[in-house]
Each structure stands twice: as structure tokens, then as C-alpha cells.
Design a protein around this motif. Structure first.
Motif, PDB file in Angstrom:
ATOM      1  N   THR A 124      35.397  16.195  35.306  1.00 37.66           N
ATOM      2  CA  THR A 124      35.521  17.060  34.134  1.00 37.66           C
ATOM      3  C   THR A 124      34.164  17.276  33.467  1.00 37.66           C
ATOM      4  O   THR A 124      33.822  18.403  33.083  1.00 37.66           O
ATOM      5  N   LEU A 128      32.360  20.787  32.718  1.00 41.30           N
ATOM      6  CA  LEU A 128      32.014  21.210  31.349  1.00 41.30           C
ATOM      7  C   LEU A 128      30.521  21.511  31.226  1.00 41.30           C
ATOM      8  O   LEU A 128      30.131  22.504  30.609  1.00 41.30           O
ATOM      9  N   ASN A 132      28.065  24.801  29.934  1.00 41.04           N
ATOM     10  CA  ASN A 132      27.281  24.508  28.729  1.00 41.04           C
ATOM     11  C   ASN A 132      25.792  24.394  29.035  1.00 41.04           C
ATOM     12  O   ASN A 132      25.136  23.429  28.665  1.00 41.04           O
ATOM     13  N   MET A 168      40.564  21.830  29.971  1.00 43.95           N
ATOM     14  CA  MET A 168      39.636  22.777  30.586  1.00 43.95           C
ATOM     15  C   MET A 168      40.079  24.222  30.346  1.00 43.95           C
ATOM     16  O   MET A 168      39.251  25.093  30.085  1.00 43.95           O
ATOM     17  N   GLN A 171      38.814  25.152  27.001  1.00 44.74           N
ATOM     18  CA  GLN A 171      37.353  25.304  26.914  1.00 44.74           C
ATOM     19  C   GLN A 171      36.857  26.520  27.686  1.00 44.74           C
ATOM     20  O   GLN A 171      35.854  27.117  27.322  1.00 44.74           O
ATOM     21  N   SER A 269      35.236  14.422  25.446  1.00 40.68           N
ATOM     22  CA  SER A 269      34.196  15.062  26.253  1.00 40.68           C
ATOM     23  C   SER A 269      33.068  15.671  25.410  1.00 40.68           C
ATOM     24  O   SER A 269      31.927  15.721  25.861  1.00 40.68           O
TER      25      SER A 269
END
Lengths: 283, 346
Positions: A124, A128, A132, A168, A171, A269
Motif C-alpha cells: 500500500t 500511495l 504522491n 486506496m 485516495q 498511511s
């Protein structure tokens, strides 16, 4: 046999299936990946018995490298079977790099490697990071070049499990996702197509600049890890360290010698991402 | 689309004549390496292709497969040495068989070869002592099943398999080369008496016996699963040894007859000749209808690496048991196995 091919990082695969649907799904989700004419490995999705092609269809995963006692999966989970087949070929058959069971991401031309047990959140986190400001390199295998020590991307489908699926989806609202596969031995699983820049740049390797042992669900903490501990843990995390003999030993010791190592514990996270960026700013 | 091959002839052709592999199109190349891995001949093929091409895909395949072969050679020699240490106090000769014998002496057959379990042979009288020494040195029984254990001890040519606690490596301790219940009755004592000592204290069979064992293993015991690999061993052994002295073939035939294995030796030699082009005397070349079936069975592997010819394979499975034991005993054995849920062919 229905078939397709695909290339992930340096490895190419031929996939055959007794059914049309899994191949169509693979072609759809892997649309952005190259389709090589030469394959390093062959994976097959076979009916467990001839009639099981039609009646209560059941997929047995076979291939160049296989586990003798792999359990068959129902046809609805064929995509998971295919992914497991691809992973098995790499874990058992790949020799061109030192394989670490680790995720990785790249920034400023340098690679971050994250390894840990299932549930540590390494998969994960790498995904992410990929949304980012980092380039996602892979969520399952980090490949270390025996000659120059660089990390080679292996950006296969990102495998999201259980609560990571909803997290997820929130996000990354426009993520391309495979079917939700419920009640597998590892819980619910859903695959996500990696960010497009990860696929386009999958031949671009990067020098490892940091190794992290993340751990989800513990009070926030950062600690330095001794090279000796990191070495021992990576011998366990590598699927081909023993087979590679002296070459594998040299690649691993060089990696440990050249790479700072930290362990981070985290609760969510967002915290983990900022801890990673904080550590990264100091290297 | 990859190209479909309904049997393993492409693999056989490329082992015999590696230059052929250099000219394959992409689909055929993929088929070739898939079949080679399925027949556990990838290392052997890689060895044959070594240094012959700069093409990336060939170089990659060769390097990877040779890494695995080298790893197995290393493990196997380590296992040979561990066994030597464990059996230091055993008085009789310990003969290395098959893969480890080839590896220990660097014979042609060992190049790139897959090596699995360690096989050794000792005299039947020495079995008990060897068993005790191995158990004392941390080997343990693999099977806990009473029927299997009794079956091995009463009727087989080897002890039930042992596995080392820490190293996870199996050892098969033989006292002869065929089950006691099989029709041919090889002279195991002569095999041990004529074995050749190695520097480390182990022994290997004399050349003729090595060939007899390879043939017995392939043609008189099993169901021809892994047959192409065993046949490659046979090809290498015959090619290695036949160069030596002029009367090699006569000596081989003589020795094979002594072991009641002439049929098996003759059969494997002519199949090695037919598929791998092994040089054999012209009077050994003959082709029967049953040879056609054997060859089809040997080649029953398609370009996806799948086994083909299910009924033929089942036929050879039955044949292997037929050769291994008398009919009444076979019936009892298969019934017991069936009741325990054993599936013969998948």
C-alpha cells in the motif's frame, strides 16, 4: 488454448488458459504493458478435470515453475490465479537479479526499497507514494542488479488486500481496478493498475538510497537498523539468494553496505508517508 | 500466437543438434524452453547451447539454467560428502548412483543435469548398519505409513526414503537396482565387487554396470515418466564409454545378460539412437511395433509443457507395475493403494 503475452519490467510471460474470459481480463488490465513475442516463462490456467472446464469451472495454476500442492481456484478468481502464477515464476525461476520480496519507489533518480511481512503495509505504501510525487517501481519484488547494484522496476498489478482496498479507492478516485475477489485465503483482494508513468518507465532502474522495514499498527517510531540485522532479514526476504550462491552473496552485501536502513512503525498511511519523506530529505 | 507442437520432438532435435535452436522463431523458442523445463532438461539444453549465440534470449536462458544446475551440483556434492562422514564407520563399499556419481566424476551426463535425491547402494547385508548410522546422523523417515514401510522392506530394492532433518535432502539407500519382485534378477554382489573406488572413499559402478543401472531404471522399472532425461543419460554414458576399447559393445552385452538386463539395455540403446543419434552397433538397430509406442510415450509433451496421450501413459503405468511384481501381488497392491486414495495418472 487461449493465450496472451505480457512483459513486466525485465520479465516476459506467455499465459495460456482453457477459458477465454481470464485472457480477456488480463489483456484489458495489462493494456499498457508491452506484448512480447519471446517469453521467459509460461503460465497455464487449466481445468482441474476436462469437465471442470464447463461444470463448476475450477482453475489449476500450472507453469514452468509450480508448487506441487497448489489449490485450485474457482473461475471467478482466475485473475488471482494468473497473478499467483506470474509471481511463482519470478519467485522460483528468476535468476537475472537478486530478488527481494519488497516494494520499491523512485524519487530524484534514487530508489527506496521497503520490505516486511505480509500486512506490514509495504505494498500500500509503495502505491500511495506512486500517487504522491514518487514513481512506483513495484509492490512485490524488488530486483537488484548483480553487476551494478541498481534496483530494477517490476511494476506488476498492485495487489490490494482487505481494508487497503477501500482506503486506496478513496485516495485514488480514478484508479483502474480489477474485479473484487472475495474470501480468498488472504481475505478480499483487488488488483490495481499501477500509475501510467510506472509502466512507461519500467525499464528505468535506480540506485538504492534507502531500505525501510515498515510495520503497520504499532505506535509511531523510527529506528536505525544495524547492517547485520538487515542482512539476515534480507536473506529471508530473497527467493533466490541461496540458489545464486556467491553472486547472490556479493549482490546482497554490496546492497547492505551502500544503503542506509531504517525501521518505521506507523498507525496510518498519512503518517507513514510523511515519515518516509522526512527520512528521505536527510539522505 | 505461439506455435503449437503436439510432441517433444523439437526438444529432442535441439538437444541432438543445438545449432537448430539458434534458428528458431520466437514462438518455437518459447515452446522449446517450456518443454525443456517440463522434462527437467533445461540445464542440459543450456549446457549444449552455451557459447553458441549472442542472442539475448538465448544467453539469458543459458545463464539462468546453468545457475540452477551449478547450485544442484554443489548441493549434491555436499550431500555426498555429508553421507561419507555419516558412514565413516561402515565397513563395506558405498556406491554412488546416477546423478551424484556423474557429478562426482564430472562425466558428460553431469553437465547441466538436474540432480535430485542422493542414491547410494550398499550390500544387502550392510543395510542395517547403514540405516542405523544414517539415523544417528540426523536422517529420518519420510513416510510414516506402515503399509508403505513394510512394502519397501519386503519387496523393494531400497530402504524407505530418508530425509535429513536440517538440510531437507533425501537419500535412497539401495541394495540392488530393481525391486526384488521384478523378473530380471541383477547380480548386485557382482556390481558392488566390481565397483571402482573414488578418491573420497566412495565407489561408482564400472561403466557397463552404470549403463545397466540406467537402462534398468528407465525401461524395467518406471512408467517412462522423465524418460527423455533418462534417455539423455543413456546417450551420454554410451557415448562416453563406447570410445574406450574395441570390444566395449560385446562386454556391455555380456554384462547385461549376466544381470538379466539385456532387453532393457538393448531397448534404451536403440531409443537413444533413434532420438539422440547415439552411435550403436548396426546389429543392435532393430525396430519393433512396441518401440513405436515407447517413443510416443517418451515424446508425450506438448509446446505448452503439458503431458499428452493420457491413455498411453496409463498403459505404461500399468506396464511398470506388471514388470515390477507378479499379477496376484499387483492386484493386492493396487487395491490397497486405491483404498488409500492414490491416483495413478494426472
Amino acid at each position: 488454448m487461449f493465450e496472451t503475452t505480457l512483459k513486466v519490467g525485465p520479465a516476459s510471460f506467455r499465459i495460456g488458459s482453457d477459458w477465454k474470459e481470464p485472457i480477456a481480463l488480463i489483456d484489458e488490465l495489462y493494456a499498457a504493458y508491452p506484448k512480447p513475442s519471446l517469453s521467459d516463462f509460461t503460465v497455464r490456467m487449466e481445468a482441474t478435470k476436462p469437465w471442470r472446464r464447463y461444470i463448476r469451472p475450477s482453475v489449476q495454476i500450472k507453469g514452468d515453475y509450480m508448487l506441487p500442492d497448489a489449490l485450485p481456484l474457482p473461475l471467478e478468481q482466475a485473475f488471482l490465479a494468473a497473478e499467483m502464477g506470474l509471481n511463482l515464476q519470478m519467485a522460483l525461476g528468476w535468476r537475472r537479479h537478486l530478488i527481494l520480496h519488497a516494494s520499491s519507489a523512485e524519487k530524484d533518480g534514487k530508489a527506496l526499497i521497503m520490505t516486511g511481512e505480509s500486512g506490514s503495509g509495504k505494498s500500500t505504501l509503495s502505491a500511495l507514494l506512486g500517487y504522491n510525487g514518487w514513481r512506483f517501481m513495484g509492490d512485490e519484488f524488488a530486483l537488484i542488479d548483480h553487476d551494478n547494484g541498481e534496483a530494477v522496476p517490476y511494476p506488476r498489478m498492485i495487489s490490494l488486500k482487505n481494508q487497503a482496498i477501500a482506503a486506496m479507492e478513496k485516495q485514488v478516485p480514478n484508479a483502474v481496478l480489477g474485479p473484487l475477489i472475495e474470501a480468498t485465503p488472504k481475505g478480499d483482494i483487488r488488483h490495481m493498475v499501477p500509475p501510467i508513468d510506472a509502466i512507461r518507465n519500467m525499464e528505468k532502474s535506480a540506485r538504492p538510497a534507502m531500505l525501510l522495514f515498515p510495520r503497520f499498527g504499532h505506535d509511531t517510531e523510527v529506528r536505525e537498523v544495524l547492517p547485520s540485522e538487515a542482512f539476515m532479514r534480507l536473506t529471508q526476504a530473497s527467493t533466490n539468494y541461496v540458489t545464486m550462491g556467491e553472486v547472490g552473496f556479493n549482490t546482497l552485501t554490496r546492497f547492505i553496505d551502500e544503503t542506509p536502513v531504517y525501521a518505521i512503525d506507523y498507525q496510518n498511511s498519512e503518517d507513514a508517508i510523511s515519515m518516509v519523506n522526512e527520512l528521505w530529505s536527510k539522505i | 500466437m505461439s506455435s503449437y507442437h503436439k510432441d517433444a520432438m523439437l526438444l529432442v532435435d535441439c538437444l541432438r543438434e543445438p545449432e537448430r535452436a539458434l534458428r528458431l522463431n520466437d514462438g518455437d523458442w518459447t515452446a522449446l524452453i517450456t518443454m525443456a523445463r517440463a522434462e527437467v532438461l533445461a540445464g542440459t539444453l543450456a549446457y549444449r547451447l552455451q557459447g553458441k549465440s549472442n542472442a539475448k534470449h538465448i544467453e539469458n536462458f543459458v545463464r539462468d539454467a546453468l545457475v540452477d544446475a551449478e547450485y544442484q551440483r554443489r548441493c549434491s556434492l555436499w550431500e555426498v560428502d555429508s553421507t561419507r562422514r555419516a558412514l565413516q564407520n561402515y565397513d563395506g563399499p558405498v556406491v554412488l548412483m546416477k546423478g551424484s556419481a556423474y557429478a562426482a566424476t564430472g562425466m558428460e551426463a553431469s553437465n547441466g543435469r538436474h540432480i535430485g535425491d542422493l542414491d547410494i547402494m550398499v550390500s544387502e547385508g550392510g543395510l542395517k548398519q547403514v540405516e542405523e548410522l544414517l539415523l544417528a546422523a540426523d536422517w529420518e523417515w519420510v513416510k510414516e505409513d506402515d503399509y508403505d514401510d513394510a512394502y519397501y522392506r519386503d519387496h523393494m530394492h531400497e530402504l524407505p526414503p530418508l530425509i535429513h532433518k536440517d538440510r531437507d535432502q533425501m537419500i535412497d539407500v539401495h541394495h540392488t537396482i530393481l525391486p526384488k519382485t521384478a523378473r530380471p534378477n541383477p547380480n548386485a554382489l557382482a556390481m558392488i565387487a566390481d565397483a571402482i573406488p573414488l578418491e573420497d572413499g566412495h565407489y561408482i559402478f564400472m561403466p557397463e554396470d552404470m549403463i545397466c543401472h540406467c537402462a534398468a531404471h528407465m525401461m524395467a522399472d518406471g512408467d517412462l515418466a522423465g524418460g527423455l532425461r533418462n534417455l539423455w543419460d543413456m546417450h551420454c554414458l554410451l557415448s562416453d564409454f563406447s570410445g574406450a576399447a574395441g570390444d566395449f559393445w560385446a562386454r556391455l552385452k555380456n554384462r547385461a545378460e549376466q544381470h538379466e538386463l539385456w532387453e532393457a539395455v538393448h531397448l534404451s540403446a536403440r531409443h537413444a539412437n533413434a532420438l539422440y543419434g547415439t552411435n550403436i552397433p548396426s546389429e543392435w538397430m532393430l525396430w519393433k511395433f512396441s518401440d513405436e509406442l515407447i517413443q510416443k510415450r517418451l515424446l508425450a509433451r506438448n509446446s505448452w509443457g503439458q503431458q499428452t496421450r493420457k491413455f498411453l501413459r496409463f498403459g505404461f503405468y500399468i506396464r511398470s507395475h506388471w514388470l515390477r511384481m507378479p499379477p496376484l501381488m499387483l492386484t493386492k497392491h493396487l487395491f490397497t493403494k486405491w483404498r488409500k486414495g492414490h491416483k495413478p495418472i494426472t
